[in-house]
Write an enzyme that holds these catalytic residues in place. Structure first.
Site, short mmCIF file in Angstrom:
data_model
loop_
_atom_site.label_atom_id
_atom_site.label_comp_id
_atom_site.label_asym_id
_atom_site.label_seq_id
_atom_site.Cartn_x
_atom_site.Cartn_y
_atom_site.Cartn_z
N GLY A 89 2.04 33.92 50.05
CA GLY A 89 0.89 34.32 50.08
C GLY A 89 0.42 34.53 48.56
N SER A 90 0.75 33.64 47.66
CA SER A 90 0.32 34.21 46.27
C SER A 90 -0.93 33.34 46.05
CB SER A 90 1.53 33.46 45.29
OG SER A 90 1.56 32.16 45.35
N ASN A 91 -1.24 32.38 46.61
CA ASN A 91 -2.64 31.70 46.63
C ASN A 91 -3.57 32.65 47.27
OD1 ASN A 91 -2.88 28.96 45.24
ND2 ASN A 91 -1.07 28.97 46.35
N MET B 214 2.06 25.96 57.02
CA MET B 214 2.92 24.92 57.20
C MET B 214 3.08 24.20 58.42
SD MET B 214 3.63 24.81 53.83
CE MET B 214 5.08 23.85 53.59
N ARG B 215 2.01 24.09 59.09
CA ARG B 215 1.78 23.56 60.53
C ARG B 215 0.98 22.36 60.23
NH1 ARG B 215 5.84 24.34 63.30
NH2 ARG B 215 4.60 23.71 64.97
N LEU C 128 -1.74 20.30 62.26
CA LEU C 128 -2.77 20.58 63.06
C LEU C 128 -3.22 19.48 63.82
CD1 LEU C 128 -4.60 22.50 60.37
CD2 LEU C 128 -3.40 23.65 62.22
N ASN D 72 -7.65 22.83 52.14
CA ASN D 72 -6.19 23.00 52.03
C ASN D 72 -5.72 22.71 50.48
OD1 ASN D 72 -3.43 23.24 52.69
ND2 ASN D 72 -3.36 20.91 52.43
N HIS E 293 -2.50 21.47 48.22
CA HIS E 293 -1.20 20.68 48.36
C HIS E 293 -0.59 20.28 47.09
CE1 HIS E 293 1.68 18.14 50.25
NE2 HIS E 293 1.54 17.36 49.46
N SER F 202 -3.51 19.37 44.29
CA SER F 202 -4.74 18.92 45.05
C SER F 202 -5.21 20.04 45.88
CB SER F 202 -4.46 17.58 45.85
OG SER F 202 -3.88 16.60 44.92
N LEU G 277 -2.54 14.21 57.98
CA LEU G 277 -2.02 15.08 57.27
C LEU G 277 -2.11 14.73 55.83
CD1 LEU G 277 0.19 17.66 57.18
CD2 LEU G 277 2.10 15.80 56.95
N ASP G 278 -2.43 15.97 54.95
CA ASP G 278 -2.68 15.81 53.48
C ASP G 278 -3.32 14.65 53.05
OD1 ASP G 278 -1.05 18.22 53.36
OD2 ASP G 278 0.81 17.02 53.17
N GLU H 56 -2.47 26.19 40.97
CA GLU H 56 -3.18 26.55 42.05
C GLU H 56 -3.77 27.76 41.86
OE1 GLU H 56 0.20 24.95 45.12
OE2 GLU H 56 0.40 26.84 44.53
C1 GAR Z 1 1.89 26.41 47.57
O1 GAR Z 1 2.49 25.88 46.54
C2 GAR Z 1 1.06 25.40 48.32
O2 GAR Z 1 0.42 24.44 47.56
C3 GAR Z 1 2.02 24.80 49.18
O3 GAR Z 1 2.85 25.97 49.77
C4 GAR Z 1 2.76 26.78 48.50
C5 GAR Z 1 2.36 28.36 49.13
O4 GAR Z 1 2.67 29.33 48.26
N1 GAR Z 1 1.43 24.06 50.48
C6 GAR Z 1 2.03 23.20 51.12
O5 GAR Z 1 2.87 22.80 50.72
C7 GAR Z 1 1.11 22.68 52.14
N2 GAR Z 1 1.69 21.59 52.97
P1 GAR Z 1 2.02 30.64 48.50
O6 GAR Z 1 2.33 31.00 49.95
O7 GAR Z 1 2.64 31.73 47.35
O8 GAR Z 1 0.62 30.65 48.33
#
Ligand code: GAR
Length: 209
Positions: free
Chosen positions: A12-14, A90-91, A93, A107, A109, A136, A144-145, A174
């Site tokens: 969850g850092s984003n 990471m699911r 949909l 999203n 990615h 992105s 997906l993506d 990000e």
């Molecule tokens: C991030 O790097 C994001 O881009 C990636 O997961 C990480 C989550 O980090 N997302 C994917 O791979 C989506 N398919 P976070 O939990 O620290 O935000």
């Protein structure tokens, strides 16, 4: 206020970047709930610390993808969010779910899409001897993506680069571009129209900004 719901699966850092910007008054959003498909996701702790409602919905306790997505949709809809933000969720949909949130779900990615959809993007970029990699932000579509790209940021891949060092560099990007895309959406500058991204009245190219 501008209600948004954030979906996570991990650190969850984003999510934290969004929380921080909203606390600092840089982003006028109200994160009303954080939902994780994993009960032990650290991002749920981040949400609780920020006083945000949390839900853990374990996909393994549902009989099918459709049942999980239907419960997820109900959980989100009770907050009537203007925007749903996937932040390391990471699911895969279902089409029913993605259609329901079409044009109001983003999203992030960790690759320069359309390259490296799916998992292990950093290692794949290194293995392909790419000299550039990145991240992105896109609207979510049923594929997906593959939804319409809003913006991308890139970094170099150096000789000694590992998936871990590259992940650190990508994360830093990000935390800049995801809050920025959310801010554009918040300010009504960003919409999805017939599968194309419109920013400030202009249709963006396939690769976004
Ligand atoms: C991030 O790097 C994001 O881009 C990636 O997961 C990480 C989550 O980090 N997302 C994917 O791979 C989506 N398919 P976070 O939990 O620290 O935000």
């Amino acid at each position: 206020s501008f209600p948004i719901v954030v979906l996570i699966s991990g650190s969850g850092s984003n999510l934290q970047a969004l929380i921080d910007q909203s606390l600092q008054g840089e982003l006028d959003i109200n994160i009303c709930a954080v939902i994780s498909n994993k009960a032990d996701a650290y991002g749920l702790e981040r949400a609780k610390l920020a006083g945000i409602a949390t839900h853990a919905l374990n996909h393994k306790s549902f009989g099918s993808r459709e049942e999980f997505d239907s419960e997820l949709q109900k959980t989100i809809d009770q907050y009537q969010p203007k925007l749903v933000v996937l932040a390391g969720f990471m699911r895969i949909l279902t089409e029913t779910f993605t259609k329901h949130f079409e044009g109001r779900m983003l999203n992030i990615h960790p690759s320069l899409l359309p390259k490296y959809k799916g998992l292990n993007t950093h290692q794949r970029a290194i293995d392909a001897n790419d000299t550039k990699h990145g991240v992105s932000v896109h609207f979510v579509s049923s594929e997906l993506d593959a939804g319409a790209i809003i913006l991308q940021a890139s970094t170099s891949i150096e000789k000694e680069e590992t998936a871990e060092t590259l992940a650190v560099k990508v994360h830093a990007l990000e935390y800049i571009i995801y809050p920025l895309a959310v801010k554009w959406f918040r300010e009504d500058r960003l919409t999805l129209h017939n599968g194309h991204v419109i920013l400030d009245g202009e249709t963006l190219p396939e690769s976004g900004i």
